[in-house]
Design a protein around this motif. Structure first.
Motif, PDB file in Angstrom:
ATOM      1  N   GLU A  26       0.863  -1.173   0.000  1.00 38.34           N
ATOM      2  CA  GLU A  26       0.000   0.000   0.000  1.00 38.34           C
ATOM      3  C   GLU A  26       0.905   1.230   0.000  1.00 38.34           C
ATOM      4  N   VAL A  27       0.835   2.000  -1.078  1.00 37.45           N
ATOM      5  CA  VAL A  27       1.642   3.202  -1.208  1.00 37.45           C
ATOM      6  C   VAL A  27       0.732   4.403  -1.000  1.00 37.45           C
ATOM      7  N   THR A  28       1.093   5.262  -0.046  1.00 39.76           N
ATOM      8  CA  THR A  28       0.326   6.470   0.227  1.00 39.76           C
ATOM      9  C   THR A  28       1.120   7.663  -0.270  1.00 39.76           C
ATOM     10  N   PHE A  29       0.484   8.437  -1.140  1.00 41.35           N
ATOM     11  CA  PHE A  29       1.059   9.649  -1.702  1.00 41.35           C
ATOM     12  C   PHE A  29       0.585  10.808  -0.840  1.00 41.35           C
ATOM     13  N   VAL A  30       1.514  11.590  -0.291  1.00 42.96           N
ATOM     14  CA  VAL A  30       1.192  12.620   0.698  1.00 42.96           C
ATOM     15  C   VAL A  30       1.739  13.971   0.237  1.00 42.96           C
ATOM     16  N   LEU A  31       0.898  15.005   0.331  1.00 46.84           N
ATOM     17  CA  LEU A  31       1.294  16.381   0.028  1.00 46.84           C
ATOM     18  C   LEU A  31       0.775  17.305   1.125  1.00 46.84           C
ATOM     19  N   PRO A  32       1.408  18.463   1.297  1.00 47.34           N
ATOM     20  CA  PRO A  32       0.887  19.448   2.249  1.00 47.34           C
ATOM     21  C   PRO A  32      -0.528  19.881   1.854  1.00 47.34           C
ATOM     22  N   ALA A  33      -1.264  20.384   2.816  1.00 52.52           N
ATOM     23  CA  ALA A  33      -2.670  20.730   2.608  1.00 52.52           C
ATOM     24  C   ALA A  33      -2.902  21.758   1.515  1.00 52.52           C
TER      25      ALA A  33
ATOM     26  N   THR B  50      -7.050  13.456  -0.498  1.00 50.68           N
ATOM     27  CA  THR B  50      -8.062  13.999   0.408  1.00 50.68           C
ATOM     28  C   THR B  50      -7.402  14.396   1.730  1.00 50.68           C
ATOM     29  N   PRO B  51      -8.025  15.310   2.479  1.00 50.11           N
ATOM     30  CA  PRO B  51      -7.435  15.776   3.744  1.00 50.11           C
ATOM     31  C   PRO B  51      -7.295  14.656   4.771  1.00 50.11           C
ATOM     32  N   ARG B  52      -6.192  14.715   5.534  1.00 50.92           N
ATOM     33  CA  ARG B  52      -5.959  13.819   6.658  1.00 50.92           C
ATOM     34  C   ARG B  52      -6.006  14.635   7.944  1.00 50.92           C
TER      35      ARG B  52
ATOM     36  N   ALA C 204      -3.728  13.120   1.218  1.00 48.07           N
ATOM     37  CA  ALA C 204      -3.145  11.832   0.848  1.00 48.07           C
ATOM     38  C   ALA C 204      -4.151  10.962   0.108  1.00 48.07           C
ATOM     39  N   VAL C 205      -3.587   9.994  -0.613  1.00 44.56           N
ATOM     40  CA  VAL C 205      -4.382   8.936  -1.221  1.00 44.56           C
ATOM     41  C   VAL C 205      -3.512   7.679  -1.222  1.00 44.56           C
ATOM     42  N   THR C 206      -4.134   6.525  -0.983  1.00 42.10           N
ATOM     43  CA  THR C 206      -3.415   5.255  -0.935  1.00 42.10           C
ATOM     44  C   THR C 206      -3.787   4.418  -2.154  1.00 42.10           C
TER      45      THR C 206
END
Length: 91
Positions: free
Chosen positions: A12-19, A43-45, A51-53
């Motif tokens: 499971e790869v989660t792509f994460v960016l600042p808000a 989507t917001p965390r 992030a999206v997985t």
């Protein structure tokens, strides 16, 4: 940023960016979704990031880019590699 959770036969790869960098909606687009925008929208965390997985086969490599509002394409700086214009993630 990329986060990984290895599973039995997949990762499971989660792509994460600042808000808000960049502002507006962002999706991750790559060979794993047929390069179709809006298939995997971040989507917001609760930690303030977006992030999206995506579940990918273990032991594989995939090309991807981010697509933001205004047709703004950009790469992941912390990707495992870059193949020309794309970022690469290895599972």
């Amino acid at each position: 940023m990329l986060e990984r959770k290895p599973r039995k036969d997949r990762t499971e790869v989660t792509f994460v960016l600042p808000a808000d960098t960049p502002p507006g909606p962002v999706s991750v687009v790559g060979d794993f979704n047929g390069w179709q925008p809006d298939t995997h929208t971040l989507t917001p965390r609760s930690d303030g990031n977006r992030a999206v997985t995506v579940t990918l086969p273990r032991g594989s490599e995939h090309s991807f880019r981010y697509l933001a509002a205004g047709d703004h394409w950009f790469n992941e700086e912390s990707a495992d590699a870059h193949d020309g214009v794309n970022s690469c993630v290895r599972t």
